[in-house]
Design an enzyme around this catalytic site. Structure first.
Site, PDB file in Angstrom:
ATOM      1  N   SER A 332      69.638  52.056 -60.974  1.00  0.00           N
ATOM      2  CA  SER A 332      68.386  51.628 -60.371  1.00  0.00           C
ATOM      3  C   SER A 332      68.089  50.151 -60.655  1.00  0.00           C
ATOM      4  CB  SER A 332      67.254  52.536 -60.864  1.00  0.00           C
ATOM      5  OG  SER A 332      66.067  52.327 -60.153  1.00  0.00           O
ATOM      6  N   ASP A 343      76.503  38.773 -57.913  1.00  0.00           N
ATOM      7  CA  ASP A 343      76.716  38.282 -56.549  1.00  0.00           C
ATOM      8  C   ASP A 343      76.380  36.802 -56.412  1.00  0.00           C
ATOM      9  OD1 ASP A 343      77.450  40.830 -55.961  1.00  0.00           O
ATOM     10  OD2 ASP A 343      75.907  41.197 -54.448  1.00  0.00           O
ATOM     11  N   LYS A 357      72.524  54.146 -57.663  1.00  0.00           N
ATOM     12  CA  LYS A 357      71.213  54.551 -57.114  1.00  0.00           C
ATOM     13  C   LYS A 357      70.682  53.379 -56.293  1.00  0.00           C
ATOM     14  CE  LYS A 357      66.557  56.054 -58.378  1.00  0.00           C
ATOM     15  NZ  LYS A 357      65.823  54.882 -57.855  1.00  0.00           N
TER      16      LYS A 357
END
Length: 421
Positions: A332, A343, A357
């Site tokens: 989460s 990223d 999730k």
């Protein structure tokens, strides 16, 4: 990851338990089964009667309206009603009252979504979730677990009333204010022990090898949950473990980062292993502390405010090397934070593939203290990926041994940071 391991992790993540996932168990929930005739030949409750009960219930109508309007996917109201009615049949046959039947109908309706992260929560569960996400509560400072029908102390927090009176890990709680708690659920015992600051609770404790109870009067006070632990490692490397995403954890993280810098840290290992999530916004603000620019996360949902793109505001707090430790228990908000840094080329990930999730939930509170926890959006990493069921693969895969205390993941992370300094 095996199917059994994933099912266990889904339970932990979805229920967000303060102490252990069993705190949020709903013991009265039964799986729906078709009504059948009894041995005496009498018919069970008429479906029409159950439908009338549901449609006449303001609690059910409100719950169905919330689901229809806000769930991440469009749902059919008739399908929700049918699922609720089917879920009530067994309890109706057993003579439960109307209030209990309606509650069961709401539970069955939410279950029909087949979404492990959407659920009905009773008032006690809501209070426990609020406590976890707030990061503090009024109590004595112990973590407990239900083990073989015994309520056992698994951790005594430092500088708390429990530590001051001498409670120990392994103690078995048998009585609370004179009441035998042997057959009580863990969450019931937790709520008995908590209470207003300054009040006293009396615990009857069984401690091996003694067979008689010892009694402790403990004065409750405000307890701060230790969501951040940190220390300096060799080679001028800061180590920070984050166990939960509480509402103010980003502010605490800022303070710790500054403290580690003041102690001479030139690199950081940030440990998110076992951090199953919490609030989303603090994770976004925390990622902002490390990033110079770019997108942190994007969310997409049906309702207003559910679709957003969260961008970095360029207020960097930590611009030194970072390695994140993750495992299959990192979920989460931990995954939002990890993907944002990775990223945007701001860290290396070490450990195991995260949980996966990729959805966002909202709590819809009701006047009676209950709530619906409902998935309202999916989120996407800066690279445009929804990680549901896939998780985030680490840059360096390291698995710790099943037996023994050797932490190979941490050792690898420290070595990688040292090469970046």
């Amino acid at each position: 990851m095996t199917r059994r391991e994933r099912n266990i992790l889904i339970l932990v993540v979805a229920l967000s338990l303060i102490v252990v996932a069993s705190c949020f168990a709903l013991p009265y929930i039964l799986r729906s089964r078709d009504s059948s005739t009894s041995s005496s030949g009498e018919s069970g409750p008429e479906s029409e009667n159950l439908v009338e009960l549901l449609e006449g219930s303001e609690a059910y109508r409100d719950a169905r309206d919330i689901v229809e309007r806000n769930y991440v996917e469009e749902v059919d109201g008739d399908d929700l009603l049918e699922a609720a009615e089917k879920g009530m049949r067994r309890m109706a046959e057993e003579g439960y009252d109307d209030e209990e039947l309606v509650e069961r109908g709401i539970v069955a309706m939410i279950d029909s979504l087949e979404d492990p992260f959407s659920s009905y929560m009773d008032a006690r569960q809501v209070e426990m979730l609020d406590t976890q996400l707030a990061g503090h509560f009024s109590g004595i400072g112990v973590a407990m677990q239900s083990v073989k029908n015994e309520i056992r102390v698994v951790e005594v927090l430092k500088n708390t009333p429990a530590e001051e009176v001498g409670l120990q890990e392994g103690d078995i709680i048998r009585e609370v204010d004179g009441a035998d708690v042997t057959d009580m659920a863990l969450d019931e015992v937790v709520m008995l022990i908590r209470g207003p600051e300054g009040t006293t609770v009396n615990l009857g404790i069984l401690r091996a090898p003694s067979s008689s109870l010892e009694y402790y009067d403990i004065v409750r006070r405000e307890i701060e949950l230790p969501v951040i632990e940190y220390e300096m490692k060799e080679g001028d490397i800061g180590y920070l473990r984050l166990t939960d995403w509480t509402e103010d954890v980003d502010a605490k993280l800022t303070e710790v980062l500054r403290e580690l810098k003041s102690q001479g840290a030139k690199g950081l290992v940030l440990d998110l292993r076992g951090n199953t999530g919490g609030y989303m916004d603090p994770a976004i603000r925390a990622a902002d502390l490390f990033l110079h620019g770019g997108v942190i996360v994007t969310s997409k949902g049906r309702i207003g405010g559910a679709s957003n793109e969260y961008e970095v505001d360029d207020a960097v707090e930590w611009d030194l090397p970072v390695v994140l430790l993750v495992n299959r228990g990192s979920a989460s908000s931990s995954e939002i934070f990890s993907a944002a840094l990775r990223d945007n080329d701001r860290c290396l990930l070490v450990g195991e593939t995260t949980f996966g999730k990729g959805s966002i939930q909202k709590l819809y509170r009701q006047d009676d203290g209950t709530a619906l926890k409902l998935t309202i959006a999916l989120y996407y990493t800066p690279s445009g990926i929804n990680i549901t069921d896939e998780g985030i693969e680490p840059d360096v895969f390291v698995k710790n041994p099943v037996v023994g205390d050797e932490d190979l993941q941490l050792r690898e992370a420290l070595e990688l940071v040292s090469t970046e300094i």
